[in-house]
Motif scaffolding. Structure first.
Motif, PDB file in Angstrom:
ATOM      1  N   SER A  10      32.437  43.737  31.100  1.00  0.00           N
ATOM      2  CA  SER A  10      33.725  43.490  31.743  1.00  0.00           C
ATOM      3  C   SER A  10      33.964  41.982  31.837  1.00  0.00           C
ATOM      4  CB  SER A  10      33.763  44.124  33.138  1.00  0.00           C
ATOM      5  OG  SER A  10      32.722  43.604  33.946  1.00  0.00           O
ATOM      6  N   PHE A  11      35.220  41.595  31.931  1.00  0.00           N
ATOM      7  CA  PHE A  11      35.578  40.177  31.976  1.00  0.00           C
ATOM      8  C   PHE A  11      35.585  39.728  33.430  1.00  0.00           C
ATOM      9  CE2 PHE A  11      38.472  36.511  31.647  1.00  0.00           C
ATOM     10  CZ  PHE A  11      37.881  35.854  30.588  1.00  0.00           C
ATOM     11  N   ALA A  12      34.438  39.240  33.896  1.00  0.00           N
ATOM     12  CA  ALA A  12      34.305  38.808  35.289  1.00  0.00           C
ATOM     13  C   ALA A  12      33.332  37.642  35.346  1.00  0.00           C
ATOM     14  CB  ALA A  12      33.811  39.965  36.162  1.00  0.00           C
ATOM     15  N   PHE A  13      33.636  36.650  36.185  1.00  0.00           N
ATOM     16  CA  PHE A  13      32.822  35.437  36.241  1.00  0.00           C
ATOM     17  C   PHE A  13      32.186  35.222  37.609  1.00  0.00           C
ATOM     18  CE2 PHE A  13      35.605  34.666  32.619  1.00  0.00           C
ATOM     19  CZ  PHE A  13      34.700  34.201  31.679  1.00  0.00           C
ATOM     20  N   ASP A  14      32.119  36.272  38.426  1.00  0.00           N
ATOM     21  CA  ASP A  14      31.352  36.152  39.655  1.00  0.00           C
ATOM     22  C   ASP A  14      29.869  36.106  39.306  1.00  0.00           C
ATOM     23  OD1 ASP A  14      30.302  39.246  40.311  1.00  0.00           O
ATOM     24  OD2 ASP A  14      32.077  39.103  39.044  1.00  0.00           O
ATOM     25  N   ARG A  15      29.039  35.732  40.254  1.00  0.00           N
ATOM     26  CA  ARG A  15      27.628  35.507  39.955  1.00  0.00           C
ATOM     27  C   ARG A  15      26.933  36.765  39.454  1.00  0.00           C
ATOM     28  NH1 ARG A  15      23.833  37.092  43.806  1.00  0.00           N
ATOM     29  NH2 ARG A  15      24.698  37.955  45.736  1.00  0.00           N
ATOM     30  N   ARG A  16      27.396  37.956  39.867  1.00  0.00           N
ATOM     31  CA  ARG A  16      26.753  39.193  39.450  1.00  0.00           C
ATOM     32  C   ARG A  16      27.024  39.515  37.985  1.00  0.00           C
ATOM     33  NH1 ARG A  16      25.937  44.895  42.538  1.00  0.00           N
ATOM     34  NH2 ARG A  16      24.742  43.509  43.867  1.00  0.00           N
ATOM     35  N   HIS A  17      28.186  39.081  37.488  1.00  0.00           N
ATOM     36  CA  HIS A  17      28.583  39.467  36.135  1.00  0.00           C
ATOM     37  C   HIS A  17      28.655  38.294  35.158  1.00  0.00           C
ATOM     38  CE1 HIS A  17      30.265  42.729  38.699  1.00  0.00           C
ATOM     39  NE2 HIS A  17      29.867  43.490  37.705  1.00  0.00           N
ATOM     40  N   LEU A  18      28.409  37.072  35.620  1.00  0.00           N
ATOM     41  CA  LEU A  18      28.631  35.895  34.780  1.00  0.00           C
ATOM     42  C   LEU A  18      27.848  35.949  33.482  1.00  0.00           C
ATOM     43  CD1 LEU A  18      29.728  33.076  34.226  1.00  0.00           C
ATOM     44  CD2 LEU A  18      27.850  32.145  35.601  1.00  0.00           C
ATOM     45  N   MET A  19      26.528  36.138  33.553  1.00  0.00           N
ATOM     46  CA  MET A  19      25.712  36.076  32.342  1.00  0.00           C
ATOM     47  C   MET A  19      26.033  37.223  31.377  1.00  0.00           C
ATOM     48  SD  MET A  19      24.276  33.293  32.694  1.00  0.00           S
ATOM     49  CE  MET A  19      23.490  33.429  31.094  1.00  0.00           C
ATOM     50  N   ASP A  20      26.301  38.394  31.935  1.00  0.00           N
ATOM     51  CA  ASP A  20      26.651  39.522  31.071  1.00  0.00           C
ATOM     52  C   ASP A  20      27.994  39.282  30.384  1.00  0.00           C
ATOM     53  OD1 ASP A  20      25.804  42.314  30.299  1.00  0.00           O
ATOM     54  OD2 ASP A  20      27.810  42.737  31.062  1.00  0.00           O
ATOM     55  N   THR A  21      28.937  38.655  31.086  1.00  0.00           N
ATOM     56  CA  THR A  21      30.223  38.323  30.478  1.00  0.00           C
ATOM     57  C   THR A  21      30.055  37.312  29.353  1.00  0.00           C
ATOM     58  OG1 THR A  21      31.434  38.771  32.524  1.00  0.00           O
ATOM     59  CG2 THR A  21      32.513  37.355  30.916  1.00  0.00           C
ATOM     60  N   LEU A  22      29.244  36.276  29.585  1.00  0.00           N
ATOM     61  CA  LEU A  22      29.012  35.272  28.542  1.00  0.00           C
ATOM     62  C   LEU A  22      28.350  35.893  27.323  1.00  0.00           C
ATOM     63  CD1 LEU A  22      27.774  32.234  30.683  1.00  0.00           C
ATOM     64  CD2 LEU A  22      30.038  32.594  29.672  1.00  0.00           C
ATOM     65  N   TYR A  23      27.409  36.812  27.565  1.00  0.00           N
ATOM     66  CA  TYR A  23      26.739  37.478  26.447  1.00  0.00           C
ATOM     67  C   TYR A  23      27.744  38.311  25.652  1.00  0.00           C
ATOM     68  CZ  TYR A  23      23.083  39.968  23.900  1.00  0.00           C
ATOM     69  OH  TYR A  23      22.280  40.474  22.909  1.00  0.00           O
ATOM     70  N   ALA A  24      28.595  39.056  26.360  1.00  0.00           N
ATOM     71  CA  ALA A  24      29.583  39.891  25.680  1.00  0.00           C
ATOM     72  C   ALA A  24      30.596  39.036  24.919  1.00  0.00           C
ATOM     73  CB  ALA A  24      30.299  40.785  26.691  1.00  0.00           C
ATOM     74  N   LEU A  25      31.004  37.904  25.487  1.00  0.00           N
ATOM     75  CA  LEU A  25      31.916  37.006  24.782  1.00  0.00           C
ATOM     76  C   LEU A  25      31.280  36.479  23.505  1.00  0.00           C
ATOM     77  CD1 LEU A  25      33.424  34.942  27.746  1.00  0.00           C
ATOM     78  CD2 LEU A  25      34.648  36.542  26.265  1.00  0.00           C
ATOM     79  N   HIS A  26      30.005  36.170  23.559  1.00  0.00           N
ATOM     80  CA  HIS A  26      29.314  35.659  22.374  1.00  0.00           C
ATOM     81  C   HIS A  26      29.220  36.727  21.284  1.00  0.00           C
ATOM     82  CE1 HIS A  26      26.766  32.714  20.335  1.00  0.00           C
ATOM     83  NE2 HIS A  26      25.968  33.714  20.000  1.00  0.00           N
TER      84      HIS A  26
END
Length: 362
Positions: free
Chosen positions: A119-135
């Motif tokens: 999911s597209f979220a930049f809170d601390r819980r989802h930040l790294m997973d979002t960056l990985y998915a964007l990559h």
């Protein structure tokens, strides 16, 4: 010669205009996810770690049972077992069709929490997973993953004109590696020199990124030269899940009884009625278990095993792609180098855009 250089310059500028922003995003996200686990543990210690240390066998079945009670719609697919005494169990799967990650305490299976994935979220819980998915695909699915593979291909090709343009006179090649701090050519030097310094690394990133994005296409090309093997379960016959499967804990015990102690993760393959256990092995090229051991859900029989390195040059080529792309093939130093290469690539994109704007404004 001048006409050839003009053509190369036109290609290089065209690539920068068409792919520069995509490459900038890939470079910045890749820099961050080179240390995905360390950053994620720091951001969400309540999910990724447990109080104290635990070195006994994790209670995987209990964790799965607790997760089923707390989240009846959660379907587990991949279980990442603790590799350190304070690590939690990470269970990757989906909840009601949405990708999710669930975290459990290895001591008693208690659930630590669940977070959505992709999911597209930049809170601390989802930040790294979002960056990985964007990559991986900019959160836009397989079509965008294919497009990013095309960017990687064009980037790999662009290394040739970039090198030729950067070194106009081969006899004075060392001048291209220097950066003048001031003057009209300072911006050009900041664009040219760092690119030459790390060109072998960025070329490797481009080729490995292409192989990881265009897996079927690159495997078809490499197989023309050397055989490329697939993972064994791709050819397993479909089978129904038994009414009383043996469970993950018994599957792990069966593998350990066969002489394997350090296990990295388990994939649940319900369509094949098999647990795919990934164990650490001295042949591993990175910090991920690459030895696959397949255990039948019905009776715990070991059906087959294979290491990702395979037995051919084609297998070895693809086994190296992720370890090289992530930097894990060289441990901490390799991942640091990937971070530096990502920052340099981002700088090349920005200085390239600045040079283009400077020239067009004249």
């Amino acid at each position: 010669m001048q006409r050839a250089r003009w053509g190369l310059r036109l290609w290089h500028r065209g690539f920068g205009i068409g792919a520069g922003l995509w490459l900038l995003l890939l470079a910045l996200t890749g820099t961050a996810i080179a240390f995905y686990d360390e950053l994620d543990r720091a951001l969400v210690p309540e999910l990724r770690t447990i109080p104290g240390e635990f070195t006994a066998l994790p209670r995987v079945d209990l964790a799965l049972a607790t997760a089923q009670v707390r989240h009846p719609g959660f379907v587990p697919r991949h279980i990442d077992l603790p590799n350190r005494p304070r690590d939690s169990i990470m269970i990757i799967g989906s909840e009601n069709g949405q990708a999710a990650q669930l975290f459990s305490d290895p001591r008693d299976g208690a659930m630590l929490g669940l977070r959505s994935s992709g999911s597209f979220a930049f809170d601390r819980r989802h930040l790294m997973d979002t960056l990985y998915a964007l990559h991986m695909d900019l959160l836009l699915g397989p079509t965008m993953a294919w497009v990013l593979g095309l960017v990687a291909l064009l980037w790999a090709i662009d290394h040739v004109p970039a090198a030729i343009l950067a070194i106009p006179r081969l006899a004075r090649w060392w001048r291209a590696l220097r950066v003048k701090p001031r003057g009209r050519r300072a911006l050009y030097d900041r664009h040219r020199a760092p690119g030459l310094w790390l060109m072998p690394v960025t070329l490797m990133l481009a080729v490995s990124g292409l192989c990881l994005s265009w897996q079927e296409e690159t495997r078809a090309v490499v197989s023309l030269v050397s055989p490329v093997s697939e993972r064994l379960h791709y050819d397993f016959p479909d089978a129904p899940v038994p009414s009383r499967p043996i469970g993950v804990d018994r599957a792990l015990a069966r593998v350990r009884g066969a002489g394997v102690w350090r296990v990295d993760s388990v994939q649940i393959l319900p369509a094949k009625a098999v647990y795919a256990v990934r164990a650490f092995d001295e042949r591993d090229l990175d910090g991920i278990g690459r030895r696959w051991i397949y255990v039948a859900m019905a009776d715990g029989r070991i059906l087959a095993e294979r290491h990702d390195n395979g037995s051919s040059a084609g297998d070895a080529f693809f086994a190296w792609q992720y370890p090289l792309h992530s930097g894990k093939a060289l441990g901490l130093a390799g991942r640091a180098l990937i971070c530096i290469a990502g920052l340099v690539t981002a700088s090349l994109c920005l200085t390239g855009i600045a040079l283009l704007l400077l020239r067009t404004s004249r």
